[in-house]
Scaffold this active site. Structure first.
Site, mmCIF file in Angstrom:
data_model
loop_
_atom_site.group_PDB
_atom_site.id
_atom_site.type_symbol
_atom_site.label_atom_id
_atom_site.label_comp_id
_atom_site.label_asym_id
_atom_site.label_seq_id
_atom_site.Cartn_x
_atom_site.Cartn_y
_atom_site.Cartn_z
ATOM 1 N N LYS A 68 0.839 -1.213 0.000
ATOM 2 C CA LYS A 68 0.000 0.000 0.000
ATOM 3 C C LYS A 68 0.861 1.245 0.000
ATOM 4 O O LYS A 68 2.025 1.230 0.414
ATOM 5 C CB LYS A 68 -0.941 0.023 1.210
ATOM 6 C CG LYS A 68 -0.269 0.002 2.603
ATOM 7 C CD LYS A 68 0.248 1.314 3.145
ATOM 8 C CE LYS A 68 0.803 1.211 4.573
ATOM 9 N NZ LYS A 68 1.638 2.357 4.970
ATOM 10 N N ALA A 104 10.061 -3.206 6.365
ATOM 11 C CA ALA A 104 10.120 -1.997 7.214
ATOM 12 C C ALA A 104 10.211 -0.751 6.341
ATOM 13 O O ALA A 104 10.945 0.184 6.631
ATOM 14 C CB ALA A 104 11.286 -2.059 8.205
ATOM 15 N N GLY A 136 7.327 1.053 5.163
ATOM 16 C CA GLY A 136 6.137 1.909 5.151
ATOM 17 C C GLY A 136 5.154 1.508 4.059
ATOM 18 O O GLY A 136 4.284 2.276 3.685
ATOM 19 N N ALA A 158 3.491 -1.614 4.287
ATOM 20 C CA ALA A 158 2.643 -2.651 4.903
ATOM 21 C C ALA A 158 3.009 -4.065 4.461
ATOM 22 O O ALA A 158 2.127 -4.908 4.282
ATOM 23 C CB ALA A 158 1.161 -2.362 4.644
ATOM 24 N N GLY A 172 4.667 -6.525 6.177
ATOM 25 C CA GLY A 172 4.324 -7.518 7.200
ATOM 26 C C GLY A 172 2.813 -7.682 7.302
ATOM 27 O O GLY A 172 2.312 -8.803 7.441
ATOM 28 N N ALA A 201 0.675 -7.292 4.928
ATOM 29 C CA ALA A 201 0.257 -8.077 3.755
ATOM 30 C C ALA A 201 0.412 -9.567 4.057
ATOM 31 O O ALA A 201 -0.480 -10.377 3.754
ATOM 32 C CB ALA A 201 1.091 -7.692 2.531
ATOM 33 N N ASP A 245 -2.771 -1.818 9.907
ATOM 34 C CA ASP A 245 -2.757 -1.852 8.435
ATOM 35 C C ASP A 245 -3.296 -3.167 7.870
ATOM 36 O O ASP A 245 -3.527 -3.259 6.659
ATOM 37 C CB ASP A 245 -1.313 -1.698 7.913
ATOM 38 C CG ASP A 245 -0.841 -0.242 7.867
ATOM 39 O OD1 ASP A 245 -1.684 0.674 7.961
ATOM 40 O OD2 ASP A 245 0.384 -0.045 7.729
#
Ligand SMILES: C[C@](O)(CO)[C@H](O)COP(=O)(O)OP(=O)(O)OC[C@H]1O[C@@H](n2ccc(N)nc2=O)[C@H](O)[C@@H]1O
Ligand SMILES: Nc1ncnc2c1ncn2[C@@H]1O[C@H](COP(=O)(O)OP(=O)(O)OP(=O)(O)O)[C@@H](O)[C@H]1O
Length: 307
Positions: free
Chosen positions: A15, A102, A104, A106, A108, A110, A142
């Protein structure tokens, strides 16, 4: 205990936050947001197969940065779903990781949403979308958006979603930095920078929602905004040079993606995006630059082999 065999593969998008309006810190430590999510065509794939015990593997250029224990969001998702249904979560979760770690974007989250959908299919649970979304929200702010994809306004801490219409494709370039930024650290820096100021309640910008609805890239470029950007730049000043390089290369607009350090550049056409990506890569201000189109579909089962 269930004994189904077979394999399920799920594809999940990254995202970008086209608007990230951040309110003051809440008593629970989270921040209320007006978070306009847009799913982009960079994907992780999660494959789940029955195994003797819960096991996680990960492949891809950033695989070395991904935890392979029960802190992995894919593992946490499988464990949460199994506990809810009284199942022994003896599965092998394999992550093909293409989303920066890491970054920004998303990544993890996802994997958490993907593992939930994959295990639900492998275990033939038939959970409703609402049940899956509730579990996603427990895993992270998220994660619900990773499940639904497309575009959505996230309120609360970002987990309460209202899907948004998108009237056309948007073309992006994502410049990936050498090292990641921790999301809690960026929110803490936001609080530090906002100390002694009045932080207004977060609200979505109607002009930005219109630009999404009409698919107008120039109008979207004029309204993009990220309240976490000053915090990310304070923690990683070198990102200013990346933003400037993309803007000089002809991007319509540039901003930090979510908590960063990935930077996002909106281009008018797919060809422009490829050009901006090449220029950014040559600028030496990022580790890699990737072109991608939005919106993208949410978590989707792309392969299911019979038990
Ligand atoms: C920056 C964004 O990526 C924008 O979409 C999200 O707000 C972060 O979502 P996420 O990574 O799923 O974050 P979570 O796992 O829910 O929370 C991690 C940490 O980020 C901070 N956090 C997160 C979301 C939020 N609305 N306010 C926060 O202050 C909190 O310190 C929290 O402990
Ligand atoms: N499946 C996973 N993939 C990547 N990182 C994971 C995963 N599970 C747990 N993590 C941990 O989470 C941290 C943040 O990773 P992630 O890639 O989700 O960050 P992010 O994209 O910045 O998140 P967001 O945009 O949602 O704030 C990593 O440094 C890693 O320690």
């Amino acid at each position: 205990m269930r004994t189904e065999q077979g394999r399920v593969r799920v594809r999940v998008p990254a995202k970008v936050n086209v608007q990230l309006a951040v309110g003051a810190a809440r008593p629970d430590g989270f921040h209320d947001l007006a978070n306009v999510f847009l799913a982009v065509g960079l994907h992780d794939e999660i494959t789940v197969t029955p195994a003797d015990e819960l096991r996680i593997t990960c492949a891809g250029p950033d695989a070395g940065q991904v935890p392979l224990d029960r802190t992995n969001l894919a593992a946490r998702a499988a464990l949460a779903l199994a506990e809810r249904h009284g199942i022994d979560p003896r599965v092998h979760l394999h992550i093909d990781k293409d989303i920066p770690v890491a970054g920004g974007m998303a990544g993890g989250s996802a994997d958490g949403a993907g593992a939930l959908l994959a295990c639900d299919a492998l275990w033939s649970l038939g959970s409703t979308r609402e049940e899956l979304l509730a579990l996603c929200a427990e895993l992270g702010s998220d994660v619900p958006f990773s499940l639904i994809g497309g575009a959505a306004l996230g309120t609360g801490r970002g987990e309460l979603l209202t899907p948004l219409d998108v009237g056309g494709d948007f073309h992006w370039v994502f410049a990936v930095a050498d090292a990641g930024l921790s999301t809690p650290t960026v929110f803490r820096e936001f609080d530090r920078l906002a100390a002694h100021t009045d932080v207004p309640p977060p609200a979505a910008d109607p002009a930005l929602l219109d630009a999404l609805r009409t698919g107008d890239a120039t109008a979207l470029a004029a309204t993009l905004g990220n309240d976490l950007q000053p915090a990310a730049l304070a923690l990683r000043p070198a990102l200013s040079a990346t933003l400037a390089a993309g803007t000089a290369a002809g991007a319509l607009a540039a901003l930090v993606s979510g908590s960063g350090p990935t930077t996002a550049f909106l281009a008018k056409t797919a060809d422009d995006a490829e050009r901006v990506a090449r220029t950014l890569l040559a600028s030496g201000t990022c580790r890699t630059a990737r072109a991608a189109t939005s919106p993208a579909a949410g978590a989707t089962v792309v392969e299911r082999t019979a038990p």
